[in-house]
Structures are given as C-alpha cells and as structure tokens.
Design a protein around this motif. Structure first.
Motif, PDB file in Angstrom:
ATOM      1  N   ILE A   1     -12.156   0.970  10.160  1.00 47.07           N
ATOM      2  CA  ILE A   1     -11.931  -0.069   9.153  1.00 47.07           C
ATOM      3  C   ILE A   1     -12.449   0.426   7.808  1.00 47.07           C
ATOM      4  O   ILE A   1     -13.646   0.657   7.639  1.00 47.07           O
ATOM      5  N   CYS A   2     -11.513   0.601   6.865  1.00 51.24           N
ATOM      6  CA  CYS A   2     -11.837   1.128   5.533  1.00 51.24           C
ATOM      7  C   CYS A   2     -11.272   0.234   4.430  1.00 51.24           C
ATOM      8  O   CYS A   2     -11.074   0.682   3.299  1.00 51.24           O
ATOM      9  N   SER A   3     -10.986  -1.024   4.785  1.00 55.35           N
ATOM     10  CA  SER A   3     -10.385  -1.911   3.789  1.00 55.35           C
ATOM     11  C   SER A   3     -10.680  -3.359   4.132  1.00 55.35           C
ATOM     12  O   SER A   3     -11.070  -3.698   5.242  1.00 55.35           O
ATOM     13  N   LEU A   4     -10.479  -4.186   3.139  1.00 57.47           N
ATOM     14  CA  LEU A   4     -10.561  -5.634   3.278  1.00 57.47           C
ATOM     15  C   LEU A   4      -9.190  -6.161   2.897  1.00 57.47           C
ATOM     16  O   LEU A   4      -8.824  -6.153   1.716  1.00 57.47           O
ATOM     17  N   GLY A   5      -8.404  -6.553   3.896  1.00 56.64           N
ATOM     18  CA  GLY A   5      -7.013  -6.909   3.626  1.00 56.64           C
ATOM     19  C   GLY A   5      -6.286  -5.693   3.091  1.00 56.64           C
ATOM     20  O   GLY A   5      -6.351  -4.610   3.669  1.00 56.64           O
ATOM     21  N   LYS A   6      -5.637  -5.840   1.957  1.00 55.99           N
ATOM     22  CA  LYS A   6      -4.911  -4.729   1.332  1.00 55.99           C
ATOM     23  C   LYS A   6      -5.806  -3.902   0.410  1.00 55.99           C
ATOM     24  O   LYS A   6      -5.359  -2.924  -0.173  1.00 55.99           O
ATOM     25  N   MET A   7      -7.065  -4.297   0.265  1.00 52.99           N
ATOM     26  CA  MET A   7      -7.951  -3.639  -0.700  1.00 52.99           C
ATOM     27  C   MET A   7      -8.790  -2.547  -0.019  1.00 52.99           C
ATOM     28  O   MET A   7      -9.631  -2.835   0.821  1.00 52.99           O
ATOM     29  N   SER A   8      -8.538  -1.318  -0.425  1.00 52.74           N
ATOM     30  CA  SER A   8      -9.235  -0.162   0.126  1.00 52.74           C
ATOM     31  C   SER A   8     -10.668  -0.085  -0.412  1.00 52.74           C
ATOM     32  O   SER A   8     -10.896  -0.271  -1.606  1.00 52.74           O
ATOM     33  N   PHE A   9     -11.615   0.203   0.484  1.00 51.60           N
ATOM     34  CA  PHE A   9     -13.010   0.384   0.035  1.00 51.60           C
ATOM     35  C   PHE A   9     -13.083   1.485  -1.012  1.00 51.60           C
ATOM     36  O   PHE A   9     -13.830   1.398  -1.966  1.00 51.60           O
ATOM     37  N   ARG A  10     -12.317   2.525  -0.836  1.00 52.96           N
ATOM     38  CA  ARG A  10     -12.396   3.701  -1.709  1.00 52.96           C
ATOM     39  C   ARG A  10     -11.684   3.507  -3.054  1.00 52.96           C
ATOM     40  O   ARG A  10     -12.178   3.931  -4.081  1.00 52.96           O
TER      41      ARG A  10
ATOM     42  N   SER B   1      -9.608  -5.701  22.406  1.00 50.96           N
ATOM     43  CA  SER B   1      -8.980  -5.670  21.078  1.00 50.96           C
ATOM     44  C   SER B   1     -10.028  -5.750  19.978  1.00 50.96           C
ATOM     45  O   SER B   1     -11.116  -6.289  20.168  1.00 50.96           O
ATOM     46  N   ILE B   2      -9.674  -5.186  18.821  1.00 53.14           N
ATOM     47  CA  ILE B   2     -10.554  -5.163  17.648  1.00 53.14           C
ATOM     48  C   ILE B   2      -9.765  -5.734  16.480  1.00 53.14           C
ATOM     49  O   ILE B   2      -8.692  -5.225  16.138  1.00 53.14           O
ATOM     50  N   GLY B   3     -10.290  -6.783  15.866  1.00 48.04           N
ATOM     51  CA  GLY B   3      -9.607  -7.420  14.749  1.00 48.04           C
ATOM     52  C   GLY B   3      -9.860  -6.709  13.428  1.00 48.04           C
ATOM     53  O   GLY B   3     -10.534  -5.677  13.355  1.00 48.04           O
ATOM     54  N   ASP B   4      -9.339  -7.288  12.370  1.00 45.30           N
ATOM     55  CA  ASP B   4      -9.538  -6.773  11.013  1.00 45.30           C
ATOM     56  C   ASP B   4     -10.813  -7.358  10.429  1.00 45.30           C
ATOM     57  O   ASP B   4     -11.330  -8.371  10.902  1.00 45.30           O
ATOM     58  N   LEU B   5     -11.292  -6.750   9.376  1.00 44.00           N
ATOM     59  CA  LEU B   5     -12.444  -7.258   8.643  1.00 44.00           C
ATOM     60  C   LEU B   5     -12.044  -8.519   7.898  1.00 44.00           C
ATOM     61  O   LEU B   5     -11.039  -8.539   7.183  1.00 44.00           O
ATOM     62  N   LYS B   6     -12.816  -9.586   8.073  1.00 39.46           N
ATOM     63  CA  LYS B   6     -12.573 -10.867   7.396  1.00 39.46           C
ATOM     64  C   LYS B   6     -13.831 -11.255   6.636  1.00 39.46           C
ATOM     65  O   LYS B   6     -14.931 -11.213   7.187  1.00 39.46           O
ATOM     66  N   CYS B   7     -13.659 -11.640   5.373  1.00 39.61           N
ATOM     67  CA  CYS B   7     -14.781 -12.062   4.533  1.00 39.61           C
ATOM     68  C   CYS B   7     -14.350 -13.260   3.703  1.00 39.61           C
ATOM     69  O   CYS B   7     -13.164 -13.468   3.460  1.00 39.61           O
ATOM     70  N   SER B   8     -15.310 -14.011   3.233  1.00 39.24           N
ATOM     71  CA  SER B   8     -15.014 -15.105   2.311  1.00 39.24           C
ATOM     72  C   SER B   8     -15.138 -14.557   0.890  1.00 39.24           C
ATOM     73  O   SER B   8     -16.120 -14.762   0.209  1.00 39.24           O
ATOM     74  N   LEU B   9     -14.117 -13.816   0.479  1.00 41.24           N
ATOM     75  CA  LEU B   9     -14.146 -13.121  -0.802  1.00 41.24           C
ATOM     76  C   LEU B   9     -12.852 -13.398  -1.535  1.00 41.24           C
ATOM     77  O   LEU B   9     -11.769 -13.341  -0.951  1.00 41.24           O
TER      78      LEU B   9
END
Length: 132
Positions: free
Chosen positions: A63-72, A117-125
């Motif tokens: 996991i290297c992103s939050l939704g469509k937003m890449s950490f990098r 199964s492993i879900g996606d990263l979810k945040c209140s952002l």
C-alpha cells in the motif's frame, strides 16, 4: 546485510536491516504481518500467512497510496506513526504533509483484513472535494 529466506515460502526475501516498523498477530485463523522499510517510500506491505513461521502466503498487498493519491507523488511527506491490530483490521496513525503548503494533518486510518483478503487504506482525510 541480513537477509532471511525461508524454504517453501513464496514471498521475496526481506532485507531486515531496512525494516523500520513491523508486527505480526493471529487474525481470523491466519497470521497477519505488516512491514515498513526505511527509504524513499512509506509503503506498507501487509501479508497474510497460513502459519506462524511465515510460510504459506495467502495474500500480500503493498500500500503506497490513499485512494488515487500516491504517497510519493501527491504528498510532500507521509509518516506512519503507529500501526495496531484490531479484530478485523489494522489501525494506523498517519501524518500527511500536503504539497499545497497547507501544513500537516494527523489522521486515524485503517486497512480492513478479511478471511484471506486485504483492503485499501481508508482515512478521514479531505483534499479538495474528495474524501479518503
């Protein structure tokens, strides 16, 4: 350089000298491990194994992103401060530094863990009109 290989494991070798944060716990009948390596990226690798000796890989997700937003590419800096185990998810405390100069935000986030199964990263952002 310390590298550990396990016969029969289907995971790439891990350079343990680069491990910045790691944890493992039994969840839903499987063993769940997270690993973060030091370096240019704050990616989180989550793995599910059949056994405690980390053999029998069921699922792996980097996991290297939050939704469509890449950490990098879409943040100036992302700092994973804490990761904890809950009955059905990993809970994370992450500090996000915006590229747009609006400072930083510390958010509670989660990654759902299901039966294999492993879900996606979810945040209140919120960024613009999108919520993650």
């Amino acid at each position: 350089m310390l590298m550990v290989l396990s016969a029969g494991a289907s995971t790439p070798p891990i350079d343990y000298e680069k491990v910045r944060m790691a944890g493992v716990q039994r969840m839903m009948g499987h063993w769940v491990r997270y690993i973060m390596l030091s370096g240019a990226s704050d990616c989180i690798t989550v793995q599910i194994f059949k056994s405690a000796n980390m053999e029998g890989l069921v699922r792996q997700k980097k996991i290297c992103s939050l939704g469509k937003m890449s950490f990098r590419d879409d943040f100036a800096f992302v700092d994973v401060r804490k990761i904890g185990f809950e009955p059905d998810r990993l809970s994370l405390e992450i500090e996000f530094f915006s590229l747009r100069g609006s400072g930083d935000e510390v958010k509670e986030c989660s990654i759902e863990i299901g039966n294999g199964s492993i879900g996606d990263l979810k945040c209140s952002l919120e960024f613009g009109s999108e919520y993650y």
